[in-house]
Design an enzyme around this catalytic site. Structure first.
Site, PDB file in Angstrom:
ATOM      1  N   ASN A 167       0.737  -1.255   0.031  1.00 48.56           N
ATOM      2  CA  ASN A 167      -0.012   0.010   0.068  1.00 48.56           C
ATOM      3  C   ASN A 167       0.909   1.453   0.176  1.00 48.56           C
ATOM      4  O   ASN A 167       0.689   2.103  -0.705  1.00 48.56           O
ATOM      5  CB  ASN A 167      -0.982  -0.045   1.293  1.00 48.56           C
ATOM      6  CG  ASN A 167      -1.993  -1.117   1.184  1.00 48.56           C
ATOM      7  OD1 ASN A 167      -2.323  -1.568   0.246  1.00 48.56           O
ATOM      8  ND2 ASN A 167      -2.455  -1.167   2.362  1.00 48.56           N
ATOM      9  N   GLY A 198      -2.966   5.152   7.582  1.00 48.60           N
ATOM     10  CA  GLY A 198      -1.675   4.906   8.134  1.00 48.60           C
ATOM     11  C   GLY A 198      -0.755   4.571   6.897  1.00 48.60           C
ATOM     12  O   GLY A 198       0.196   4.919   6.781  1.00 48.60           O
ATOM     13  N   ASP A 199      -0.906   3.594   6.064  1.00 47.14           N
ATOM     14  CA  ASP A 199      -0.098   3.227   5.045  1.00 47.14           C
ATOM     15  C   ASP A 199       0.095   4.396   4.205  1.00 47.14           C
ATOM     16  O   ASP A 199       1.088   4.661   3.375  1.00 47.14           O
ATOM     17  CB  ASP A 199      -0.711   2.075   4.267  1.00 47.14           C
ATOM     18  CG  ASP A 199      -0.894   0.809   5.124  1.00 47.14           C
ATOM     19  OD1 ASP A 199      -0.042   0.752   6.096  1.00 47.14           O
ATOM     20  OD2 ASP A 199      -1.636   0.024   4.874  1.00 47.14           O
ATOM     21  N   ALA A 200      -1.017   5.074   3.955  1.00 45.73           N
ATOM     22  CA  ALA A 200      -1.051   6.321   2.984  1.00 45.73           C
ATOM     23  C   ALA A 200      -0.075   7.433   3.400  1.00 45.73           C
ATOM     24  O   ALA A 200       0.825   8.017   2.803  1.00 45.73           O
ATOM     25  CB  ALA A 200      -2.528   6.745   2.659  1.00 45.73           C
TER      26      ALA A 200
END
Length: 378
Positions: free
Chosen positions: A101, A331-333
């Site tokens: 991601n 969070g991944d972004a």
């Protein structure tokens, strides 16, 4: 965009057409990549998963003893859940895995074909092909190890309101081997990467790969980044040991407030004060000349950043509740936007702004997906 974690290929009816379209774009991008000067800057190493995502009721979480805002590895008692979710009319199949991601978001923010690459293990099946097509449609060079005997990993993503609970069957993702990244062509990519990033989940799969990559970056002056990713990783001693072993080689450490507090708890620091925890994490002795940067996100509150014991706070973009569609990949972004800033050599404050922007875009869409181009200049 408030920050928790995961990614989008819809299913049902249109999925065949969409997949055909994605594959066509992937082929076009692959030929672009072949004609692009080699300038890969960011490599992700992690667990590629196909997310099986659906909005569900709290009763389903209760049935399988799952908690909102949490991530776990599936046990035998969770296995029927995957079949149950596949049959749901509102199910989406979404390209996922925390590291993948973040790399896809970084690639989207950079808008430079071939700027990123990703390694992990998939099965020789339709789900593995979907993941590769999704990566390549985004311009990420997916350098998968393929396990012909094991299916591609899946993650049951249970969405309750804007919260989510993740339950993962690693399957093929669990079989990644350090020998793959050490194959001459792949090792060239490891050596050539300015930055290497792994979510903490990779610690459950290939500690040897984490060791090889982090030591290589220490040797060649590159940047190694890691994410705490989930409380259970610190609570299970063999997984925690991987973090302890790697920390001297980590230049940028990411995590959210719960993960940071779990680290402190397992270390016996007897505090829940996030600034103090960030400070102590930043001061764990480094094997490198550079000082470690610790980035702790805390939902809608400003991110806490600590370098060499000095704390600063960086606001996120807080959206009205009605604009929040899915906080699943936030969070991944955030990490993806931050890493894109790092690739460009931006100061930490600007990396945080890029992270806040990318997270704010992703939470307004279903799955960790994004429009064709960012409305943001790095």
């Amino acid at each position: 965009g408030c920050i928790p974690r995961y990614r989008g290929i819809p299913r049902n009816g249109r999925s065949g057409a969409i997949l055909t379209q994605v594959v066509a774009i992937a082929r076009q991008r692959t030929s672009e990549l072949a004609h692009t000067p080699h300038k890969m800057a960011l490599l992700g190493m992690g667990n590629p998963l196909l997310d099986i995502s659906a909005e569900v009721g709290q009763d389903l979480l209760d049935k399988y003893e799952l908690l909102p805002g949490n991530a776990i590895l599936a046990e035998p008692k969770h296995q029927p859940l995957f079949g149950e979710m596949f049959k749901m009319p509102n199910v989406q199949l979404i390209a996922g895995g925390a590291t993948q991601n973040s790399i896809r978001v970084a690639q989207w923010m950079l808008q430079e074909p071939g700027a990123t690459a990703y390694m992990g293990c998939v099965g020789a099946d339709e789900n593995g092909a979907k993941l590769k097509a999704a990566c390549e449609a985004d311009g990420v060079n997916a350098m998968y190890m393929v396990d012909k005997a094991t299916p591609t990993g899946t993650c049951a993503t249970l969405v309750v309101s804007v919260e989510r609970s993740l339950c993962t069957n690693l399957d093929a993702a669990n079989n990644y081997k350090v020998e793959h990244c050490k194959e001459p062509e792949n090792w060239k990519v490891v050596e050539g990467a300015k930055i290497i990033y792994s979510a903490g989940f990779f610690a459950t799969v290939s500690p040897d790969s984490i060791k090889a990559a982090s030591r290589q970056k220490a040797q060649d002056g590159g940047i190694y980044c890691m994410n705490l990713s989930a409380p259970f990783l610190m609570q299970v001693p063999p997984f925690k040991a991987v973090f302890v072993d790697t920390m001297p080689y980590v230049d940028f450490l990411f995590g959210n407030e719960t993960e940071a507090q779990t680290w402190a708890e397992t270390e016996g620091w007897e505090t829940t004060d996030l600034e103090f925890i960030a400070m102590r994490l930043s001061l764990i002795p480094s094997a490198k000349k550079s000082k470690r940067t610790v980035v702790i996100t805390q939902g809608c509150d400003p991110a806490i950043v600590c370098v060499n014991g000095r704390v600063t706070k960086h606001p996120v973009i807080v959206l009205p509740k009605e604009k929040l569609v899915d906080t699943n990949g936030a969070g991944d972004a955030y990490v993806g936007g931050f890493l894109a800033g790092l690739v460009k050599g931006l100061p930490v404050a600007d990396c945080c702004k890029a992270g806040a922007y990318s997270a704010s875009v992703i939470v307004q869409r279903s799955g960790c997906t994004f429009p064709a181009k960012p409305d943001y200049k790095l």
